[in-house]
Design a protein around this motif. Structure first.
Motif, mmCIF file in Angstrom:
data_model
loop_
_atom_site.group_PDB
_atom_site.id
_atom_site.type_symbol
_atom_site.label_atom_id
_atom_site.label_comp_id
_atom_site.label_asym_id
_atom_site.label_seq_id
_atom_site.Cartn_x
_atom_site.Cartn_y
_atom_site.Cartn_z
ATOM 1 N N THR A 36 0.851 -1.191 0.000
ATOM 2 C CA THR A 36 0.000 0.000 0.000
ATOM 3 C C THR A 36 0.886 1.240 0.000
ATOM 4 O O THR A 36 1.918 1.266 0.670
ATOM 5 C CB THR A 36 -0.914 0.027 1.247
ATOM 6 O OG1 THR A 36 -1.698 -1.164 1.277
ATOM 7 C CG2 THR A 36 -1.841 1.243 1.233
ATOM 8 N N VAL A 37 0.476 2.245 -0.766
ATOM 9 C CA VAL A 37 1.195 3.517 -0.794
ATOM 10 C C VAL A 37 0.189 4.639 -0.589
ATOM 11 O O VAL A 37 -0.908 4.608 -1.151
ATOM 12 C CB VAL A 37 1.927 3.734 -2.128
ATOM 13 C CG1 VAL A 37 2.734 5.024 -2.100
ATOM 14 C CG2 VAL A 37 2.833 2.555 -2.452
ATOM 15 N N ILE A 38 0.558 5.618 0.236
ATOM 16 C CA ILE A 38 -0.268 6.816 0.399
ATOM 17 C C ILE A 38 0.486 7.990 -0.213
ATOM 18 O O ILE A 38 1.584 8.328 0.226
ATOM 19 C CB ILE A 38 -0.604 7.088 1.873
ATOM 20 C CG1 ILE A 38 -1.411 5.920 2.442
ATOM 21 C CG2 ILE A 38 -1.392 8.394 2.010
ATOM 22 C CD1 ILE A 38 -1.755 6.058 3.910
ATOM 23 N N ILE A 39 -0.109 8.579 -1.230
ATOM 24 C CA ILE A 39 0.483 9.709 -1.937
ATOM 25 C C ILE A 39 -0.211 10.985 -1.490
ATOM 26 O O ILE A 39 -1.434 11.061 -1.489
ATOM 27 C CB ILE A 39 0.306 9.556 -3.456
ATOM 28 C CG1 ILE A 39 0.988 8.282 -3.957
ATOM 29 C CG2 ILE A 39 0.823 10.771 -4.199
ATOM 30 C CD1 ILE A 39 0.667 7.957 -5.402
ATOM 31 N N THR A 40 0.565 11.988 -1.118
ATOM 32 C CA THR A 40 0.004 13.294 -0.785
ATOM 33 C C THR A 40 0.318 14.240 -1.927
ATOM 34 O O THR A 40 1.481 14.567 -2.178
ATOM 35 C CB THR A 40 0.575 13.842 0.538
ATOM 36 O OG1 THR A 40 0.286 12.911 1.589
ATOM 37 C CG2 THR A 40 -0.048 15.192 0.888
ATOM 38 N N ILE A 41 -0.726 14.668 -2.626
ATOM 39 C CA ILE A 41 -0.561 15.477 -3.826
ATOM 40 C C ILE A 41 -1.706 16.484 -3.913
ATOM 41 O O ILE A 41 -2.781 16.246 -3.356
ATOM 42 C CB ILE A 41 -0.528 14.568 -5.079
ATOM 43 C CG1 ILE A 41 -0.010 15.318 -6.298
ATOM 44 C CG2 ILE A 41 -1.901 13.946 -5.356
ATOM 45 C CD1 ILE A 41 0.315 14.409 -7.466
ATOM 46 N N GLY A 42 -1.479 17.619 -4.555
ATOM 47 C CA GLY A 42 -2.552 18.595 -4.594
ATOM 48 C C GLY A 42 -2.326 19.745 -5.554
ATOM 49 O O GLY A 42 -1.459 19.678 -6.436
ATOM 50 N N ILE A 43 -3.102 20.806 -5.358
ATOM 51 C CA ILE A 43 -3.133 21.944 -6.267
ATOM 52 C C ILE A 43 -2.907 23.236 -5.497
ATOM 53 O O ILE A 43 -3.516 23.457 -4.446
ATOM 54 C CB ILE A 43 -4.493 22.024 -7.006
ATOM 55 C CG1 ILE A 43 -4.701 20.774 -7.875
ATOM 56 C CG2 ILE A 43 -4.593 23.287 -7.847
ATOM 57 C CD1 ILE A 43 -5.536 19.721 -7.225
ATOM 58 N N ILE A 131 1.779 20.163 -6.989
ATOM 59 C CA ILE A 131 2.615 20.054 -5.790
ATOM 60 C C ILE A 131 2.383 18.691 -5.141
ATOM 61 O O ILE A 131 1.275 18.157 -5.165
ATOM 62 C CB ILE A 131 2.321 21.214 -4.799
ATOM 63 C CG1 ILE A 131 3.310 21.185 -3.640
ATOM 64 C CG2 ILE A 131 0.888 21.168 -4.298
ATOM 65 C CD1 ILE A 131 3.258 22.441 -2.785
ATOM 66 N N ALA A 132 3.455 18.096 -4.619
ATOM 67 C CA ALA A 132 3.351 16.811 -3.929
ATOM 68 C C ALA A 132 4.167 16.876 -2.653
ATOM 69 O O ALA A 132 5.190 17.554 -2.595
ATOM 70 C CB ALA A 132 3.826 15.673 -4.818
ATOM 71 N N ARG A 133 3.698 16.142 -1.667
ATOM 72 C CA ARG A 133 4.458 16.075 -0.413
ATOM 73 C C ARG A 133 4.803 14.633 -0.119
ATOM 74 O O ARG A 133 5.367 13.951 -0.952
ATOM 75 C CB ARG A 133 3.668 16.762 0.700
ATOM 76 C CG ARG A 133 3.578 18.277 0.485
ATOM 77 C CD ARG A 133 3.421 19.058 1.779
ATOM 78 N NE ARG A 133 3.470 20.484 1.492
ATOM 79 C CZ ARG A 133 2.409 21.277 1.354
ATOM 80 N NH1 ARG A 133 1.195 20.773 1.495
ATOM 81 N NH2 ARG A 133 2.540 22.556 1.088
#
Length: 221
Positions: A36-43, A131-133
């Motif tokens: 499982t991977v959790i990606i934090t990404i946004g605008i 943008i990604a964290r």
């Protein structure tokens, strides 16, 4: 995640204070591929008008979500992690002048197929994300792996005790009189911000998760 509290298990009634013991520490370590991977990404959007910045951000966020759903990401696996609107200023002669507003909407995307991570970044960027964290590699169920590591730790402690007893020619008892469990699983790297541009989604290399179990055991002789 396991805590660091110490758990004690007595395999037989406590011995008299005069009982002679050999105390050892055993460790078991497993290297496991995440499932499982959790990606934090946004605008992130900017505009002189807060309303315009918000409207543009919402438009791009909706486009990104719809695009992710078309490649198989479920709606329930996309969650807002943070949302902010704040003013931006320029300074003239030491005086702050309002220059506009910035809106940032971040999402946590749970991915249950780690091979899809690169495609998710590519799709998100192509549909508005900029943008990604942090990127978290996880196991959906860590317990079976930890239990395997714990069994390895107990075996390692027993082997150490018998090496010591054989070296010193001591008649060691086969079963420890006490075992103390101290365990840990893995630690995530500090979050790192990546600014994304269209067509520049990074290739993602899967990291292994290190699961470690530690026990302290006492054997009588």
């Amino acid at each position: 995640m396991h805590d660091f509290r110490v758990h004690s298990y007595y395999t037989q009634p406590p011995m008299e204070p005069s009982t002679r013991t050999i105390s050892v520490t055993g460790q078991g370590t497993l290297y496991v591929k995440p499932d499982t991977v959790i990606i934090t990404i946004g605008i992130r959007t900017e505009h002189a008008s807060a309303l315009e910045a918000l409207s543009e951000n919402a438009k791009r966020a909706n486009a990104m979500i719809q695009a992710l759903q078309t490649i198989g990401i479920l709606h329930e696996d996309i969650d807002t992690s943070s949302f902010s609107i704040y003013p931006k200023y320029t300074y003239t002669n030491h005086t702050a002048v309002l220059a506009g507003y910035e809106v940032e909407h971040m999402f946590d995307i749970t991915v249950k197929d780690v091979k899809m991570v690169g495609a998710i970044y590519e799709t998100a960027v192509a549909n508005g994300a900029n943008i990604a964290r942090q990127l978290q590699f996880k196991l959906a169920n860590e317990q079976p792996h930890y239990q395997q590591a714990l069994a390895m730790a107990v075996k390692n402690a027993r082997e150490k005790a018998f090496v010591l007893a054989h070296t010193l020619q001591l008649p060691l008892h086969d079963v420890p009189i006490e075992i103390k469990e101290q365990s840990n699983s893995f630690t995530l790297s500090p979050p790192r911000t990546i600014v994304l541009a269209e067509g520049a989604a990074p290739p993602i290399q899967t990291q292994e998760i290190v699961i470690t179990a530690v026990v302290h055991a006492a054997f009588a002789y």
